[in-house]
Write an enzyme that holds these catalytic residues in place. Structure first.
Site, mmCIF file in Angstrom:
data_model
loop_
_atom_site.group_PDB
_atom_site.id
_atom_site.type_symbol
_atom_site.label_atom_id
_atom_site.label_comp_id
_atom_site.label_asym_id
_atom_site.label_seq_id
_atom_site.Cartn_x
_atom_site.Cartn_y
_atom_site.Cartn_z
ATOM 1 N N LYS A 114 0.824 -1.206 0.000
ATOM 2 C CA LYS A 114 0.000 0.000 0.000
ATOM 3 C C LYS A 114 0.860 1.258 0.000
ATOM 4 O O LYS A 114 0.351 2.382 0.037
ATOM 5 C CB LYS A 114 -0.928 -0.005 1.209
ATOM 6 C CG LYS A 114 -1.972 -1.112 1.134
ATOM 7 C CD LYS A 114 -3.007 -0.985 2.216
ATOM 8 C CE LYS A 114 -3.797 -2.251 2.421
ATOM 9 N NZ LYS A 114 -4.893 -2.434 1.461
ATOM 10 N N CYS A 166 -14.035 -4.515 3.204
ATOM 11 C CA CYS A 166 -13.582 -5.293 4.372
ATOM 12 C C CYS A 166 -13.884 -4.567 5.677
ATOM 13 O O CYS A 166 -13.120 -4.655 6.630
ATOM 14 C CB CYS A 166 -12.106 -5.626 4.306
ATOM 15 S SG CYS A 166 -11.633 -6.536 2.856
HETATM 16 C C1 PLP Z 1 -7.109 -0.175 7.428
HETATM 17 C C2 PLP Z 1 -6.617 -1.461 6.835
HETATM 18 N N1 PLP Z 1 -6.173 -2.427 7.656
HETATM 19 C C3 PLP Z 1 -5.691 -3.591 7.175
HETATM 20 C C4 PLP Z 1 -5.665 -3.868 5.830
HETATM 21 C C5 PLP Z 1 -5.158 -5.193 5.372
HETATM 22 O O1 PLP Z 1 -3.953 -5.083 4.701
HETATM 23 P P1 PLP Z 1 -3.301 -6.354 3.996
HETATM 24 O O2 PLP Z 1 -4.357 -6.944 3.119
HETATM 25 O O3 PLP Z 1 -2.167 -5.789 3.238
HETATM 26 O O4 PLP Z 1 -2.877 -7.296 5.074
HETATM 27 C C6 PLP Z 1 -6.122 -2.891 4.944
HETATM 28 C C7 PLP Z 1 -6.103 -3.139 3.489
HETATM 29 O O5 PLP Z 1 -7.053 -3.352 2.803
HETATM 30 C C8 PLP Z 1 -6.622 -1.672 5.458
HETATM 31 O O6 PLP Z 1 -7.097 -0.720 4.643
#
Ligand code: PLP
Lengths: 140, 404
Positions: free
Chosen positions: B221, B359
């Site tokens: 990200k 999510c």
């Molecule tokens: C606030 C937040 N936390 C956690 C995640 C999870 O990240 P990752 O899928 O890279 O583990 C995301 C990504 O979608 C997010 O936006």
């Protein structure tokens, strides 16, 4: 991408007629976790009589259009015939050979195949009716 | 900051010159600088780390450990020992939950999260609360759709063992008051974990100035590759963590029946690590440092505010979250058009936005909807792209509703 193939007039029209009044205890409730489409179904007696079918769907045009058109397609059909319809719809979505005549107007969803993420939207009502009739998931 | 100039650093925008990429909260594009660093690693330095005596492997190990130091300095960690490499935010939070809180949370304890958490920072705590007989409490939002600090000060109590919150909501785009939450948590003897997935790409982070206990973030990200992430933990907490995996790389000595483990962070990193990911993350961080995080933040805030203001005046468009924007994340809905249909329409115009629950299902329901559209902008996006989105939304209304 030609949008008018995906959003055909009949689909847009039928989507606007799709029932959405979640006022009953559902026997089957399915959702698309990624987008929040959801559908509920209930019937007095499950198999083979689904005359008292209650349906409520809240979702995108593809999902609502599919729900309404499915409802119209299953009228006067037996459980076996409905299963056959579900199977053919599913085959259309997976590029397999399917019976076009049997699907009738539902062939309007053919272009959805080109939008893999939307296939789930079109299939949601078919999965739900299959579950309602057979008590388990369509195994495909 | 000049977005147009920055765009030239990203090969994907040459490849897809008409694309408007507005899904940066899902993943960011990679500058040539990062791609070259990874390619350079495989061309010149592809050796395993921490095991071999020959010079080449020694050099790679040095690059790898220098990256750890650079990442520590990026968030101003007290020591590079406090940086544990993981696969991403989700992985980091799970490691912390399973390795630390599974044994430290007792029946009757409370874990506090916000209603706006990504599932990654919710499900691990749901699981621990359930398994250990603890209670999970939620900090609500106030009327401005910001985290309600007054409510937080009521909810966080001596029973609280952990406050786990995101620094930036991936749906509403607001920055949470981590300073105040840290003080509150510590006043009650609780730890604070910050989900930095959306903050690390956009905001300066200083884990000593705001002395949080844990921080999790993802490389992908912030312009680094996928599959690499960071778990920052205060040294004494990391030292008290259960070892998640055993095997190679993490041991001091092994006999047939027993083994003695290395110090942190190595004992928490069994097996050959994601060396390419670490090198790529290091490169992304030096790229960000070159731009300066304060400029990155300003640019994202400026773009977010511009898009918000444009959307907010459109008829039949609801924009979610505070009126004063702080990041490049803007979620909205168009009346009578399901976000899924809207995203397909925008896709046909070569605009990539996200549709769904992002999510964060509890938050989406809290907003009273089943799904939203989300445009998440980053440093290489432009005002012209925002204008184009607005034009396409007007066209879209005509297409679906037959009216503007
Ligand atoms: C606030 C937040 N936390 C956690 C995640 C999870 O990240 P990752 O899928 O890279 O583990 C995301 C990504 O979608 C997010 O936006």
């Amino acid at each position: 991408m030609d949008l008018s193939n995906i959003y055909q007039r009949i689909i847009m029209q039928k989507a606007s007629e799709c029932p959405n009044n979640n006022q009953f205890d559902s026997d089957v409730h399915l959702t698309n976790p990624t987008c929040g489409d959801n559908i509920s179904m209930a019937a007095d007696e499950k198999n083979p009589n689904i005359e008292n079918l209650q349906v409520s769907c809240d979702g995108c045009i593809i999902c609502k259009g599919a729900t309404q058109m499915m409802l119209e397609a299953i009228q006067d059909k037996s459980a076996d015939q409905i299963n056959e319809l579900v199977l053919n719809m599913s085959k259309m979505m997976t590029h397999e050979h399917y019976n076009e005549e049997l699907l009738g107007d539902l062939v309007a969803f053919k272009s959805v195949v080109h939008l893999p993420i939307r296939i789930k939207c079109a299939m949601l009502p078919f999965k739900a009716i299959y579950q309602l009739i057979n008590g388990d998931d369509i195994n495909r | 900051m000049d977005s147009l100039n920055i765009r030239h650093h990203f090969p994907i925008f040459k490849e897809h010159s008409d694309m408007i990429y507005f899904d940066n909260a899902a993943t960011t594009q990679k500058p040539k600088y990062v791609i070259d660093a990874i390619s350079n690693f495989y061309t010149h330095h592809n050796f395993n780390v921490h095991r071999s005596v020959y010079t080449h492997a020694g050099e790679t190990t040095e690059m790898f450990e220098q990256s750890r130091k650079n990442i520590a300095s990026f968030i101003n960690a007290g020591s590079a020992k406090e940086i544990v490499f993981s696969a991403g935010t989700t992985d980091s939070i799970n490691l912390i939950a399973n390795g630390y809180y599974a044994k430290h949370i007792k029946a009757g304890d409370e874990i506090v999260v916000s209603i706006a958490e990504h599932h990654s920072n919710l499900l691990p705590w749901q699981k621990i609360a359930k398994n250990n007989g603890a209670t999970l409490k939620f900090i609500p939002l106030n009327e401005d759709a910001n985290l309600d600090l007054n409510a937080a000060s009521q909810i966080i109590s001596d029973k609280t063992k952990l406050v786990a919150v995101t620094a930036v909501s991936n749906v509403l785009g607001n920055i949470n008051p981590i300073d105040q939450l840290t003080t509150l948590a510590h006043e009650h003897g609780a730890d604070i974990l910050v989900d930095g997935a959306q903050a690390a790409p956009e905001l300066p982070i200083d884990v000593q100035k705001t002395p949080i206990d844990w921080l999790a973030f993802s490389g992908h990200k912030m312009m680094a590759p996928t599959g690499i992430g960071v778990l920052y933990g205060k040294q004494d907490l990391l030292e008290n963590m259960d070892i998640p995996r055993v095997g190679g790389e993490m041991i001091e000595s092994v006999s047939t029946t027993d083994h003695k483990v290395k110090d942190i962070p190595y004992r928490l990193e069994a097996g050959t690590p994601n060396i390419e990911g670490v090198i790529g993350l290091d490169a992304a961080i030096s790229y960000l440092k070159e731009l300066k995080m304060t400029n990155v933040q300003k640019q994202c805030e400026k773009l977010g505010q511009y898009l918000y203001d444009q959307l907010n005046v459109l008829d039949g468009v609801s924009v979610y979250g505070p009126t004063k924007r702080q990041t490049g994340i803007v979620s909205f809905n168009v009346d009578n058009i399901h976000p899924h249909d809207a995203a397909t329409f925008l896709d046909s115009k070569n605009i990539d936005v996200r549709a769904g629950q992002h999510c964060a299902e509890p938050l989406t329901h809290k907003l009273g909807v089943n799904a939203t559209l989300r445009a998440s902008l980053y440093i290489y996006n432009t005002i012209e792209e925002c204008n184009r989105l607005v034009d396409c939304i007007n066209e879209m209304k005509e297409f679906f509703n037959g009216s503007k």
